[in-house]
Scaffold this motif. Structure first.
Motif, PDB file in Angstrom:
ATOM      1  N   GLY A  58      14.534   0.372  -7.403  1.00 51.69           N
ATOM      2  CA  GLY A  58      13.241   1.054  -7.494  1.00 51.69           C
ATOM      3  C   GLY A  58      12.041   0.147  -7.318  1.00 51.69           C
ATOM      4  O   GLY A  58      11.023   0.320  -7.983  1.00 51.69           O
ATOM      5  N   LYS A  59      12.143  -0.829  -6.436  1.00 49.14           N
ATOM      6  CA  LYS A  59      11.029  -1.752  -6.188  1.00 49.14           C
ATOM      7  C   LYS A  59      10.682  -1.771  -4.705  1.00 49.14           C
ATOM      8  O   LYS A  59      11.470  -1.371  -3.867  1.00 49.14           O
ATOM      9  CB  LYS A  59      11.401  -3.155  -6.642  1.00 49.14           C
ATOM     10  CG  LYS A  59      11.624  -3.276  -8.140  1.00 49.14           C
ATOM     11  CD  LYS A  59      11.734  -4.720  -8.551  1.00 49.14           C
ATOM     12  CE  LYS A  59      11.907  -4.863 -10.034  1.00 49.14           C
ATOM     13  NZ  LYS A  59      10.745  -4.490 -10.808  1.00 49.14           N
ATOM     14  N   ILE A  60       9.470  -2.251  -4.423  1.00 50.08           N
ATOM     15  CA  ILE A  60       9.065  -2.516  -3.040  1.00 50.08           C
ATOM     16  C   ILE A  60       8.484  -3.921  -2.970  1.00 50.08           C
ATOM     17  O   ILE A  60       7.963  -4.448  -3.945  1.00 50.08           O
ATOM     18  CB  ILE A  60       8.025  -1.511  -2.501  1.00 50.08           C
ATOM     19  CG1 ILE A  60       6.720  -1.560  -3.307  1.00 50.08           C
ATOM     20  CG2 ILE A  60       8.590  -0.113  -2.400  1.00 50.08           C
ATOM     21  CD1 ILE A  60       5.536  -0.889  -2.639  1.00 50.08           C
ATOM     22  N   LYS A  61       8.608  -4.505  -1.797  1.00 50.72           N
ATOM     23  CA  LYS A  61       7.969  -5.780  -1.473  1.00 50.72           C
ATOM     24  C   LYS A  61       6.931  -5.441  -0.412  1.00 50.72           C
ATOM     25  O   LYS A  61       7.219  -4.693   0.527  1.00 50.72           O
ATOM     26  CB  LYS A  61       9.023  -6.745  -0.927  1.00 50.72           C
ATOM     27  CG  LYS A  61       8.531  -8.139  -0.662  1.00 50.72           C
ATOM     28  CD  LYS A  61       9.705  -9.027  -0.241  1.00 50.72           C
ATOM     29  CE  LYS A  61       9.299 -10.468  -0.177  1.00 50.72           C
ATOM     30  NZ  LYS A  61      10.444 -11.342   0.142  1.00 50.72           N
ATOM     31  N   PHE A  62       5.704  -5.982  -0.571  1.00 54.07           N
ATOM     32  CA  PHE A  62       4.662  -5.645   0.405  1.00 54.07           C
ATOM     33  C   PHE A  62       3.814  -6.853   0.744  1.00 54.07           C
ATOM     34  O   PHE A  62       3.721  -7.814  -0.018  1.00 54.07           O
ATOM     35  CB  PHE A  62       3.777  -4.502  -0.108  1.00 54.07           C
ATOM     36  CG  PHE A  62       2.799  -4.932  -1.165  1.00 54.07           C
ATOM     37  CD1 PHE A  62       1.509  -5.307  -0.835  1.00 54.07           C
ATOM     38  CD2 PHE A  62       3.168  -4.972  -2.502  1.00 54.07           C
ATOM     39  CE1 PHE A  62       0.606  -5.719  -1.808  1.00 54.07           C
ATOM     40  CE2 PHE A  62       2.270  -5.379  -3.489  1.00 54.07           C
ATOM     41  CZ  PHE A  62       0.988  -5.759  -3.137  1.00 54.07           C
ATOM     42  N   ASP A  63       3.203  -6.779   1.919  1.00 57.42           N
ATOM     43  CA  ASP A  63       2.263  -7.789   2.394  1.00 57.42           C
ATOM     44  C   ASP A  63       1.107  -7.037   3.056  1.00 57.42           C
ATOM     45  O   ASP A  63       1.293  -6.364   4.071  1.00 57.42           O
ATOM     46  CB  ASP A  63       2.949  -8.724   3.384  1.00 57.42           C
ATOM     47  CG  ASP A  63       2.068  -9.883   3.834  1.00 57.42           C
ATOM     48  OD1 ASP A  63       0.987 -10.077   3.242  1.00 57.42           O
ATOM     49  OD2 ASP A  63       2.469 -10.597   4.769  1.00 57.42           O
ATOM     50  N   LEU A  64      -0.087  -7.147   2.462  1.00 55.10           N
ATOM     51  CA  LEU A  64      -1.263  -6.414   2.923  1.00 55.10           C
ATOM     52  C   LEU A  64      -2.269  -7.374   3.529  1.00 55.10           C
ATOM     53  O   LEU A  64      -2.557  -8.429   2.955  1.00 55.10           O
ATOM     54  CB  LEU A  64      -1.917  -5.692   1.736  1.00 55.10           C
ATOM     55  CG  LEU A  64      -3.311  -5.101   1.963  1.00 55.10           C
ATOM     56  CD1 LEU A  64      -3.232  -3.838   2.797  1.00 55.10           C
ATOM     57  CD2 LEU A  64      -3.983  -4.806   0.627  1.00 55.10           C
ATOM     58  N   LEU A  65      -2.805  -7.018   4.680  1.00 53.92           N
ATOM     59  CA  LEU A  65      -3.922  -7.731   5.299  1.00 53.92           C
ATOM     60  C   LEU A  65      -5.029  -6.723   5.501  1.00 53.92           C
ATOM     61  O   LEU A  65      -4.853  -5.714   6.201  1.00 53.92           O
ATOM     62  CB  LEU A  65      -3.529  -8.343   6.645  1.00 53.92           C
ATOM     63  CG  LEU A  65      -4.678  -8.968   7.456  1.00 53.92           C
ATOM     64  CD1 LEU A  65      -5.275 -10.165   6.714  1.00 53.92           C
ATOM     65  CD2 LEU A  65      -4.210  -9.369   8.839  1.00 53.92           C
ATOM     66  N   ALA A  66      -6.182  -6.961   4.860  1.00 52.55           N
ATOM     67  CA  ALA A  66      -7.341  -6.078   4.987  1.00 52.55           C
ATOM     68  C   ALA A  66      -8.433  -6.825   5.749  1.00 52.55           C
ATOM     69  O   ALA A  66      -8.753  -7.966   5.408  1.00 52.55           O
ATOM     70  CB  ALA A  66      -7.833  -5.653   3.606  1.00 52.55           C
ATOM     71  N   LEU A  67      -8.982  -6.184   6.760  1.00 52.81           N
ATOM     72  CA  LEU A  67     -10.005  -6.807   7.603  1.00 52.81           C
ATOM     73  C   LEU A  67     -11.256  -5.938   7.668  1.00 52.81           C
ATOM     74  O   LEU A  67     -11.165  -4.724   7.792  1.00 52.81           O
ATOM     75  CB  LEU A  67      -9.489  -7.002   9.028  1.00 52.81           C
ATOM     76  CG  LEU A  67      -8.276  -7.889   9.225  1.00 52.81           C
ATOM     77  CD1 LEU A  67      -7.811  -7.825  10.667  1.00 52.81           C
ATOM     78  CD2 LEU A  67      -8.594  -9.315   8.831  1.00 52.81           C
ATOM     79  N   TRP A  68     -12.412  -6.582   7.615  1.00 45.29           N
ATOM     80  CA  TRP A  68     -13.680  -5.927   7.904  1.00 45.29           C
ATOM     81  C   TRP A  68     -14.246  -6.612   9.136  1.00 45.29           C
ATOM     82  O   TRP A  68     -14.362  -7.837   9.192  1.00 45.29           O
ATOM     83  CB  TRP A  68     -14.655  -6.076   6.744  1.00 45.29           C
ATOM     84  CG  TRP A  68     -16.025  -5.531   7.059  1.00 45.29           C
ATOM     85  CD1 TRP A  68     -16.422  -4.223   6.996  1.00 45.29           C
ATOM     86  CD2 TRP A  68     -17.157  -6.266   7.510  1.00 45.29           C
ATOM     87  NE1 TRP A  68     -17.742  -4.105   7.368  1.00 45.29           N
ATOM     88  CE2 TRP A  68     -18.212  -5.352   7.689  1.00 45.29           C
ATOM     89  CE3 TRP A  68     -17.387  -7.622   7.782  1.00 45.29           C
ATOM     90  CZ2 TRP A  68     -19.469  -5.742   8.123  1.00 45.29           C
ATOM     91  CZ3 TRP A  68     -18.645  -7.999   8.211  1.00 45.29           C
ATOM     92  CH2 TRP A  68     -19.671  -7.062   8.380  1.00 45.29           C
ATOM     93  N   ILE A  85       5.864  -7.977  -5.270  1.00 44.01           N
ATOM     94  CA  ILE A  85       6.998  -7.088  -5.498  1.00 44.01           C
ATOM     95  C   ILE A  85       6.641  -6.266  -6.727  1.00 44.01           C
ATOM     96  O   ILE A  85       6.323  -6.814  -7.787  1.00 44.01           O
ATOM     97  CB  ILE A  85       8.297  -7.882  -5.724  1.00 44.01           C
ATOM     98  CG1 ILE A  85       8.634  -8.699  -4.474  1.00 44.01           C
ATOM     99  CG2 ILE A  85       9.441  -6.937  -6.094  1.00 44.01           C
ATOM    100  CD1 ILE A  85       9.818  -9.633  -4.637  1.00 44.01           C
ATOM    101  N   VAL A  86       6.654  -4.943  -6.579  1.00 42.23           N
ATOM    102  CA  VAL A  86       6.250  -4.035  -7.657  1.00 42.23           C
ATOM    103  C   VAL A  86       7.211  -2.859  -7.751  1.00 42.23           C
ATOM    104  O   VAL A  86       7.950  -2.559  -6.814  1.00 42.23           O
ATOM    105  CB  VAL A  86       4.800  -3.525  -7.451  1.00 42.23           C
ATOM    106  CG1 VAL A  86       3.789  -4.654  -7.561  1.00 42.23           C
ATOM    107  CG2 VAL A  86       4.646  -2.823  -6.114  1.00 42.23           C
ATOM    108  N   ASP A  87       7.157  -2.176  -8.893  1.00 41.32           N
ATOM    109  CA  ASP A  87       7.980  -0.982  -9.103  1.00 41.32           C
ATOM    110  C   ASP A  87       7.453   0.180  -8.272  1.00 41.32           C
ATOM    111  O   ASP A  87       6.239   0.330  -8.096  1.00 41.32           O
ATOM    112  CB  ASP A  87       7.961  -0.571 -10.581  1.00 41.32           C
ATOM    113  CG  ASP A  87       8.692  -1.554 -11.481  1.00 41.32           C
ATOM    114  OD1 ASP A  87       9.645  -2.209 -10.995  1.00 41.32           O
ATOM    115  OD2 ASP A  87       8.319  -1.674 -12.659  1.00 41.32           O
TER     116      ASP A  87
END
Length: 146
Positions: A58-68, A85-87
């Protein structure tokens, strides 16, 4: 007898419609499929992307890139990143640290991210936000550097 049949049909139709709508809503809010994939948000000034991999337990691993990106000068770009890594519970994941809180809500082929301003600005660059709707563009398993 005819009056009873005419009255029964609309009631039966409404009951079946309510069941169908309820099932559609359930599928939209509780993803039955993996959320693994690549998602993007494309608006004029925001060009964000997030890679997600669903993990066991029940976890996910993520990588976020936010651009303006400045509308006046496309070479003026500010950015921010978050990864972890979060639930994942009922289609919702929450990432939180001392300066950032991101709520990721997964629906069919999309993520809705809300960046809370109560804790901080996630140490993102000026005008950068993770908040918005992201569309799934690929279900491929992403590669991570962490």
């Amino acid at each position: 007898m005819l009056k009873l049949k005419l009255l029964t049909f609309p009631i039966l139709f409404l009951a079946l419609s309510a069941v169908a709508v309820g099932q559609t809503t359930l599928r939209a809010t509780t993803p039955g499929k993996s959320v693994t994939g690549h998602y993007t948000m494309r608006r004029e000034e925001f060009r964000n992307r997030i890679f997600v991999q669903q993990l066991p337990g029940g976890k996910i691993k993520f990588d976020l890139l936010a651009l303006w990106v400045s509308a006046n000068n496309p070479e003026n770009i500010h950015n921010g990143t978050a990864q972890g890594i979060v639930d994942l519970r009922d289609g919702v994941a929450v990432y939180e640290n001392s300066s950032c809180k991101l709520t990721l809500k997964f629906t069919s082929g999309k993520i809705r991210i809300v960046q809370s301003d109560e804790i901080g600005d996630c140490e993102f660059g000026f005008n950068v936000t993770a908040s918005g709707s992201y569309r799934k563009i690929s279900s491929r398993k992403p590669r991570f550097d962490f």
